[in-house]
Design a protein around this motif. Structure first.
Motif, PDB file in Angstrom:
ATOM      1  N   ASN A  33     -10.876  29.688 -48.163  1.00  0.00           N
ATOM      2  CA  ASN A  33      -9.451  29.513 -47.852  1.00  0.00           C
ATOM      3  C   ASN A  33      -8.607  29.934 -49.054  1.00  0.00           C
ATOM      4  OD1 ASN A  33      -9.702  27.405 -49.617  1.00  0.00           O
ATOM      5  ND2 ASN A  33      -9.999  25.898 -47.990  1.00  0.00           N
ATOM      6  N   ILE A  34      -7.313  29.673 -48.990  1.00  0.00           N
ATOM      7  CA  ILE A  34      -6.399  30.235 -49.988  1.00  0.00           C
ATOM      8  C   ILE A  34      -6.771  29.849 -51.419  1.00  0.00           C
ATOM      9  CG2 ILE A  34      -4.002  30.222 -50.802  1.00  0.00           C
ATOM     10  CD1 ILE A  34      -3.057  30.203 -48.059  1.00  0.00           C
ATOM     11  N   THR A  35      -7.201  28.616 -51.617  1.00  0.00           N
ATOM     12  CA  THR A  35      -7.482  28.181 -52.993  1.00  0.00           C
ATOM     13  C   THR A  35      -8.621  28.988 -53.619  1.00  0.00           C
ATOM     14  OG1 THR A  35      -8.788  26.441 -51.985  1.00  0.00           O
ATOM     15  CG2 THR A  35      -6.606  25.822 -52.815  1.00  0.00           C
ATOM     16  N   ASP A  36      -9.511  29.521 -52.775  1.00  0.00           N
ATOM     17  CA  ASP A  36     -10.620  30.302 -53.328  1.00  0.00           C
ATOM     18  C   ASP A  36     -10.166  31.646 -53.868  1.00  0.00           C
ATOM     19  OD1 ASP A  36     -12.453  28.366 -52.675  1.00  0.00           O
ATOM     20  OD2 ASP A  36     -12.700  29.132 -50.632  1.00  0.00           O
TER      21      ASP A  36
ATOM     22  N   GLN B 137     -11.125  31.949 -40.312  1.00  0.00           N
ATOM     23  CA  GLN B 137     -10.428  30.668 -40.471  1.00  0.00           C
ATOM     24  C   GLN B 137      -9.192  30.840 -41.342  1.00  0.00           C
ATOM     25  OE1 GLN B 137     -13.595  31.194 -41.307  1.00  0.00           O
ATOM     26  NE2 GLN B 137     -14.933  29.787 -40.178  1.00  0.00           N
ATOM     27  N   GLY B 138      -9.366  31.572 -42.460  1.00  0.00           N
ATOM     28  CA  GLY B 138      -8.262  31.672 -43.421  1.00  0.00           C
ATOM     29  C   GLY B 138      -7.309  32.799 -43.087  1.00  0.00           C
TER      30      GLY B 138
ATOM     31  N   LEU C 133     -12.280  35.618 -47.945  1.00  0.00           N
ATOM     32  CA  LEU C 133     -11.679  34.972 -46.777  1.00  0.00           C
ATOM     33  C   LEU C 133     -12.555  35.161 -45.542  1.00  0.00           C
ATOM     34  CD1 LEU C 133      -7.945  35.862 -47.318  1.00  0.00           C
ATOM     35  CD2 LEU C 133      -8.998  33.632 -47.518  1.00  0.00           C
TER      36      LEU C 133
ATOM     37  N   HIS D  36      -4.076  32.872 -42.502  1.00  0.00           N
ATOM     38  CA  HIS D  36      -2.807  32.963 -43.236  1.00  0.00           C
ATOM     39  C   HIS D  36      -3.049  33.448 -44.660  1.00  0.00           C
ATOM     40  CE1 HIS D  36      -3.913  28.927 -41.782  1.00  0.00           C
ATOM     41  NE2 HIS D  36      -4.178  28.682 -43.051  1.00  0.00           N
ATOM     42  N   GLY D  37      -4.216  33.065 -45.225  1.00  0.00           N
ATOM     43  CA  GLY D  37      -4.577  33.592 -46.542  1.00  0.00           C
ATOM     44  C   GLY D  37      -4.695  35.106 -46.496  1.00  0.00           C
TER      45      GLY D  37
END
Lengths: 224, 237
Positions: free
Chosen positions: A192-195, A128-129, A187, A131-132
């Motif tokens: 997601n990015i915030t993680d 899912q992530g 990821l 782009h991260g």
């Protein structure tokens, strides 16, 4: 800056003309992934375990493929005294470093972009992530290449450079690999990015530290 | 002249021996029983902390000297700085190994394993590996000036691994105990209470710094003699 762009362009042009390095790095990292995929064969349906193993596998394959490219990065310039030519024609030796770094980074990222889809197929992932993951890949690669380019220059005049480069490089890039692998793992397991903010911050810090240090000492590495 | 200098060094060695004996004696006979954060009694194994921490700091100091000497060598191309760097790196490797050894012994007693893969332990191992690689650089170059120049560069770059080693315990959740300061996750260091504990730690710090200084001085003398021998050899040819 323009000088370093020219050097990078020159490298990429000669690389894409023969595709020698690109192909061998690509095949090598593919083989690493396939071998791991085979050896984890009967774990592949247990996504919990694979999610923990896969990030390491991915970065191992990139790291090993990268050392192949880096060991040639400066050694290729030794033929016909190209390195001396480069040192003579550019005003600032640091632009050699930046140029080499740019071309190696672009080469690495090209390989990563080809390998990642194959990797997802072999290890049954749905990311899912994505782009991260891209941010982590770029930051990790920049850090890796900035140390690697310096060491490639450092070992270029040493007889045993092919053996020495990986030995010197691997311990130094662990500060980069550690957060990169952790972040990739998060990821893959649905974050997601915030993680991965913490890891991104650490990667950026190390990219800057290594880049600045390499800039400062590079001219000593290639003087003779 | 040489004799008075070597007398000083011998005196330093004797003082170091005394300091180490006193420091070790304090750990075993002077310390009261330890209690942990939730006032449970800590086992005897905790005493290794008084050796572990000073050794860890001393190894950081050694690698800081390698770093500074590397910078000074690149600036001045003076052989003296190279001798300093390699002497410090060699003694530092010994201390870096001892950090891991003492840590593992403690971990076996408390965690049940000698080794677990977590950031703090990994980075101290990396620290050791970086400086082993430093000697790989030195070994693979024959020409003394190139060797000094390239190993200085590697010493400078390698030092970047040290701050990570030090900070990682605060950046990541880690099972490695934190004694002083606060981690960013809110868990603060256990701290040491009572003057006798602080005093023991202080004496151990002094003892291990003295041990480092002694070894360092001996190593420098050794390397200087080596240089002299090399020079003599060359003048013979």
């Amino acid at each position: 800056m323009i000088q370093s762009l020219r050097i990078a362009l020159k490298d990429l042009k000669s690389e894409f003309r023969t595709k020698q390095m690109l192909n061998s790095m690509l095949v090598f990292s593919l083989i690493v992934i396939v071998i791991f995929s085979i050896s984890f064969g009967n774990l592949l349906n247990r996504s919990q375990i694979i999610g923990q193993l896969a990030p390491g596998v991915l970065w191992i394959s990139f790291t090993f493929a990268g050392t192949l490219g880096l060991s040639r990065s400066f050694a290729a310039e030794l033929e016909n005294g190209c390195l001396d030519g480069l040192k003579l024609c550019s005003f600032n030796w640091n632009s050699i470093y930046i140029g080499k770094m740019l071309s190696s980074t672009i080469l690495m990222i090209t390989i990563e972009l080809i390998i990642i889809p194959l990797f997802i197929v072999f290890f049954n992932f749905n990311i899912q992530g994505i782009h991260g993951l891209f941010i982590i890949l770029v930051l990790g690669t920049i850090g890796y290449i900035s140390v690697g380019t310096l060491l490639s220059a450092l070992t270029v005049n040493i007889r045993t450079r092919e053996i020495l480069l990986p030995v010197l490089l691997l311990p130094l890039i662990i500060p980069i690999l550690l957060p990169a692998v952790l972040a990739t793992g998060k990821l893959f397991s649905g974050g997601n990015i915030t993680d991965v903010f913490q890891e991104i911050r650490l990667l950026i810090v190390y990219d800057i530290i290594f880049f600045v240090i390499a800039q400062l000492v590079f001219e000593y590495a290639i003087q003779d | 002249m040489l004799s008075s200098e070597s007398k000083k060094v011998n005196l330093l060695a004797v003082l170091t021996t005394i300091a180490i004996i006193v420091a070790t004696g304090m750990i075993f006979f002077y310390l009261p029983q330890m209690t942990g954060g939730s006032s449970e009694v800590l086992g005897e194994s905790f005493k290794i902390f008084y050796i572990h921490l000073p050794i860890a700091f001393t190894s950081y100091l050694a690698f800081f000297i390698v770093f500074v000497a590397g910078i000074m060598y690149l600036r001045s191309s003076n052989k003296k700085w190279d001798i300093l760097a390699r002497s410090s790196a060699e003694v530092g490797i010994g201390f870096a190994f001892l950090v891991i050894a003492t840590g593992s012994i403690w971990a076996k007693a408390v965690w049940g394993w000698y080794w677990i893969w977590e950031p703090r332990l990994t980075t101290s191992l990396v620290l050791l590996l970086v400086y082993l690689a430093y000697f790989m650089v030195r070994q693979s170059i024959d020409e003394p000036e190139t060797r000094a120049r390239l190993s200085s560069i590697f010493g400078i770059v390698g030092f970047a691994a040290v701050p990570l080693s030090f900070l990682s315990v605060r950046l990541w959740r880690s099972v490695h105990p934190l004694m002083f300061g606060e981690s960013i996750y809110g868990g603060s260091g256990g701290g040491l209470e009572g003057p006798s504990l602080i005093l023991t730690l202080l004496v151990n710090f002094i003892a291990f710094f003295m041990l480092f200084a002694t070894l360092f001085v001996y190593k420098i003398q050794n390397e200087e003699l080596k240089e002299q021998v090399n020079d003599l050899k060359q003048s013979m040819e």
